[in-house]
Design an enzyme around this catalytic site. Structure first.
Site, PDB file in Angstrom:
ATOM      1  N   HIS A   1     -30.744  -1.486  24.092  1.00  0.00           N
ATOM      2  CA  HIS A   1     -29.524  -0.796  23.639  1.00  0.00           C
ATOM      3  C   HIS A   1     -28.304  -1.506  24.226  1.00  0.00           C
ATOM      4  O   HIS A   1     -28.271  -1.812  25.406  1.00  0.00           O
ATOM      5  CB  HIS A   1     -29.566   0.662  24.113  1.00  0.00           C
ATOM      6  CG  HIS A   1     -28.464   1.499  23.552  1.00  0.00           C
ATOM      7  ND1 HIS A   1     -27.169   1.434  24.010  1.00  0.00           N
ATOM      8  CD2 HIS A   1     -28.464   2.397  22.546  1.00  0.00           C
ATOM      9  CE1 HIS A   1     -26.425   2.275  23.311  1.00  0.00           C
ATOM     10  NE2 HIS A   1     -27.183   2.873  22.411  1.00  0.00           N
TER      11      HIS A   1
ATOM     12  N   CYS B   1     -26.664  -0.545  17.875  1.00  0.00           N
ATOM     13  CA  CYS B   1     -25.801   0.623  18.067  1.00  0.00           C
ATOM     14  C   CYS B   1     -24.404   0.236  17.596  1.00  0.00           C
ATOM     15  O   CYS B   1     -23.677  -0.473  18.295  1.00  0.00           O
ATOM     16  CB  CYS B   1     -25.799   1.096  19.510  1.00  0.00           C
ATOM     17  SG  CYS B   1     -24.699   2.517  19.725  1.00  0.00           S
TER      18      CYS B   1
ATOM     19  N   HIS C   1     -28.617   2.905  15.731  1.00  0.00           N
ATOM     20  CA  HIS C   1     -27.766   4.062  16.011  1.00  0.00           C
ATOM     21  C   HIS C   1     -26.540   3.886  15.149  1.00  0.00           C
ATOM     22  O   HIS C   1     -25.779   2.929  15.362  1.00  0.00           O
ATOM     23  CB  HIS C   1     -27.313   4.059  17.480  1.00  0.00           C
ATOM     24  CG  HIS C   1     -28.377   4.424  18.457  1.00  0.00           C
ATOM     25  ND1 HIS C   1     -28.152   4.440  19.822  1.00  0.00           N
ATOM     26  CD2 HIS C   1     -29.655   4.823  18.290  1.00  0.00           C
ATOM     27  CE1 HIS C   1     -29.253   4.819  20.441  1.00  0.00           C
ATOM     28  NE2 HIS C   1     -30.182   5.046  19.541  1.00  0.00           N
TER      29      HIS C   1
ATOM     30  N   ASP D   1     -25.947   8.676  15.418  1.00  0.00           N
ATOM     31  CA  ASP D   1     -25.733   8.689  16.862  1.00  0.00           C
ATOM     32  C   ASP D   1     -24.415   9.386  17.125  1.00  0.00           C
ATOM     33  O   ASP D   1     -23.389   8.971  16.624  1.00  0.00           O
ATOM     34  CB  ASP D   1     -25.660   7.238  17.342  1.00  0.00           C
ATOM     35  CG  ASP D   1     -25.646   7.132  18.841  1.00  0.00           C
ATOM     36  OD1 ASP D   1     -26.121   8.066  19.498  1.00  0.00           O
ATOM     37  OD2 ASP D   1     -25.157   6.108  19.345  1.00  0.00           O
ATOM     38  N   HIS D   2     -24.447  10.413  17.881  1.00  0.00           N
ATOM     39  CA  HIS D   2     -23.249  11.192  18.201  1.00  0.00           C
ATOM     40  C   HIS D   2     -22.647  11.781  16.924  1.00  0.00           C
ATOM     41  O   HIS D   2     -22.928  11.339  15.814  1.00  0.00           O
ATOM     42  CB  HIS D   2     -22.171  10.366  18.906  1.00  0.00           C
ATOM     43  CG  HIS D   2     -22.635   9.754  20.188  1.00  0.00           C
ATOM     44  ND1 HIS D   2     -21.818   9.031  21.011  1.00  0.00           N
ATOM     45  CD2 HIS D   2     -23.839   9.770  20.798  1.00  0.00           C
ATOM     46  CE1 HIS D   2     -22.494   8.608  22.047  1.00  0.00           C
ATOM     47  NE2 HIS D   2     -23.729   9.037  21.951  1.00  0.00           N
TER      48      HIS D   2
ATOM     49  N   TYR E   1     -24.036  15.243  21.073  1.00  0.00           N
ATOM     50  CA  TYR E   1     -25.245  15.548  20.301  1.00  0.00           C
ATOM     51  C   TYR E   1     -25.220  16.956  19.697  1.00  0.00           C
ATOM     52  O   TYR E   1     -26.172  17.719  19.862  1.00  0.00           O
ATOM     53  CB  TYR E   1     -26.487  15.337  21.172  1.00  0.00           C
ATOM     54  CG  TYR E   1     -26.730  13.874  21.452  1.00  0.00           C
ATOM     55  CD1 TYR E   1     -27.472  13.099  20.567  1.00  0.00           C
ATOM     56  CD2 TYR E   1     -26.169  13.253  22.556  1.00  0.00           C
ATOM     57  CE1 TYR E   1     -27.672  11.750  20.799  1.00  0.00           C
ATOM     58  CE2 TYR E   1     -26.352  11.900  22.788  1.00  0.00           C
ATOM     59  CZ  TYR E   1     -27.109  11.157  21.905  1.00  0.00           C
ATOM     60  OH  TYR E   1     -27.296   9.822  22.132  1.00  0.00           O
TER      61      TYR E   1
HETATM   62  C1  DNO Z   1     -25.898   7.594  24.199  1.00  0.00           C
HETATM   63  C2  DNO Z   1     -27.150   6.835  23.977  1.00  0.00           C
HETATM   64  C3  DNO Z   1     -27.560   6.030  25.184  1.00  0.00           C
HETATM   65  C4  DNO Z   1     -28.932   5.438  24.974  1.00  0.00           C
HETATM   66  C5  DNO Z   1     -29.457   4.619  26.114  1.00  0.00           C
HETATM   67  C6  DNO Z   1     -30.706   3.896  25.692  1.00  0.00           C
HETATM   68  O1  DNO Z   1     -25.629   8.525  23.532  1.00  0.00           O
HETATM   69  O2  DNO Z   1     -27.065   6.060  22.851  1.00  0.00           O
HETATM   70  O3  DNO Z   1     -27.575   6.871  26.293  1.00  0.00           O
HETATM   71  O4  DNO Z   1     -29.857   6.474  24.796  1.00  0.00           O
HETATM   72  O5  DNO Z   1     -28.526   3.720  26.565  1.00  0.00           O
HETATM   73  O6  DNO Z   1     -31.405   3.472  26.808  1.00  0.00           O
END
Ligand code: DNO
Length: 382
Positions: free
Chosen positions: A233, A271, A298, A345-346, A362
């Site tokens: 990530h 991401c 993500h 993501d988010h 989240y």
């Molecule tokens: C945040 C996430 C990160 C992710 C870690 C993966 O919302 O995308 O915390 O889970 O960095 O190891």
């Protein structure tokens, strides 16, 4: 692309039956209660998997199988930690769970200064203010070199913010920054944070790269035997924080990592939000370049400001062209004949999200909006 949703297990206020209503097919989760460095027992993995499957999902991705801080620092004899990690991998593979997301950010994971910044038409979002982060580093942590890490404008704004801030403002800032600590449930006060930073003094980007390469050399051969895919990530935000080096922030970093152990099992979590916070990153181009090594995505958006601040934007309304990114991912999928799992993501806290005190970033409704928008993009492009 396979629709997934992050579920924090027993700690999550959002239940699996609720997630089912979002339309997501797969779950992204971890055994959050197991301390870093300890083996994930096969029976605990199996119990988690059965719970997920009983609700009509598959467990598609592990996020995260955490890398112990001692490995990131490269301290002493690491053989016990590496073999524990490999054992957790074997236990996951034995239960059929083969895609693993992890990060190599020292000490802090994602970092924001505001967890509930208002957005124009109602609701709140996560925000990173360069001025507030500079104020935290310079005036609250008292880190000697922090002034050099920020622009003169940000330092001046930091000074201004700090002078007029109340005790409650400073506490809120500390709490926001601590929300991204790995381990998810650990928090430091300022003294604790200063102490936690000490063992990293002198750690350079070169050291951290060497430690990442060693980690990859230790685990990727096992991933190959077990037919597992590893997906690093990116750093969030993609810049050094608190003097800690970060080495997964841009295209060159990613190229270096992919080359450090040049095997498909050594891959990437694309991401779009983390990489998107750096104006130098062209995310569609990154998706194109690393399309063969993206094992997980993500999808989210950010709106950047000139001083390095950014705010999480609606999925289709930020600086990153997510339609172009999805197009690249669909091409990669077709070429590789795979379905890449992605999650919204988010999301903004919308409507009743603020009543539920879910994990920052989240919420149920905000993420469901993001997922629905991405679903539409995928359907249209397909
Ligand atoms: C945040 C996430 C990160 C992710 C870690 C993966 O919302 O995308 O915390 O889970 O960095 O190891």
């Amino acid at each position: 692309m396979r629709e997934t949703w992050r579920w924090f297990g027993a700690h999550d206020k959002i239940t699996l039956p609720e997630i089912a209503q979002t339309g997501a097919a797969g779950i992204v989760t971890a055994l959050h209660d197991i301390p870093y460095g300890e083996v994930w027992p096969r029976d605990a993995i199996a119990a988690h998997r059965r719970q997920i499957e009983a609700a009509g999902f598959t467990w598609d991705v592990v996020e995260s199988l955490p890398v112990h801080e001692v490995i990131k620092r490269g301290e002493g004899d690491l053989s016990g930690l590496f073999s524990a990690y490999r054992q957790s991998m074997a236990n996951l593979a034995a239960e059929g769970i083969k895609t693993v997301c992890y990060n190599f950010m020292p000490l802090l994971d994602w970092t924001r200064t505001d967890l509930q910044a208002p957005v124009a038409r109602g609701g709140t979002c996560l925000r990173f203010s360069a001025a507030k982060m500079a104020a935290f580093e310079i005036f609250m942590v008292g880190r000697a070199d922090a002034r050099q890490a920020y622009s003169p404008e940000a330092v001046e704004a930091a000074d201004h913010w700090y002078q007029q801030s109340s005790d409650a403002d400073r506490e809120d800032l500390l709490a926001a920054i601590m929300s991204g600590l790995p381990g998810a449930f650990d928090r430091y006060d300022l003294a604790g944070l200063r102490a936690a930073l000490e063992p990293y003094a002198g750690l350079t980007p070169t050291d951290l790269r060497a430690n990442l390469k060693r980690f990859l050399q230790e685990i990727i051969p096992t991933a190959q035997e077990l037919e597992m895919s590893f997906a690093i990530h990116p750093d969030d935000p993609p810049r050094d924080i608190l003097g800690l080096p970060r080495i997964v922030s841009n295209q060159a970093d990613l190229a270096w990592i992919m080359g450090a152990v040049d095997a498909p099992e050594n891959g990437l979590t694309l991401c779009t939000g983390s990489l998107g916070a750096n104006p130098a990153n062209d995310i569609a181009q990154i998706a194109h370049q690393f399309g063969d090594r993206i094992h997980f995505a993500h999808l989210r958006n950010v709106r950047k400001e000139p001083d390095g601040s950014f705010e999480e934007a609606p999925h289709l309304d930020g600086d990153t062209d997510l339609v172009a990114v999805v197009d690249e991912l669909l091409e990669a999928e077709a070429r590789r004949d795979v379905s890449i799992p992605f999650r919204p993501d988010h999301g903004h806290d919308l409507l009743s999200d603020s009543d539920r005190a879910t994990q920052p970033g989240y919420p149920l409704i905000g993420r469901m909006r993001g997922l629905a928008e991405m679903r539409g993009v995928i359907a249209a492009l397909s």
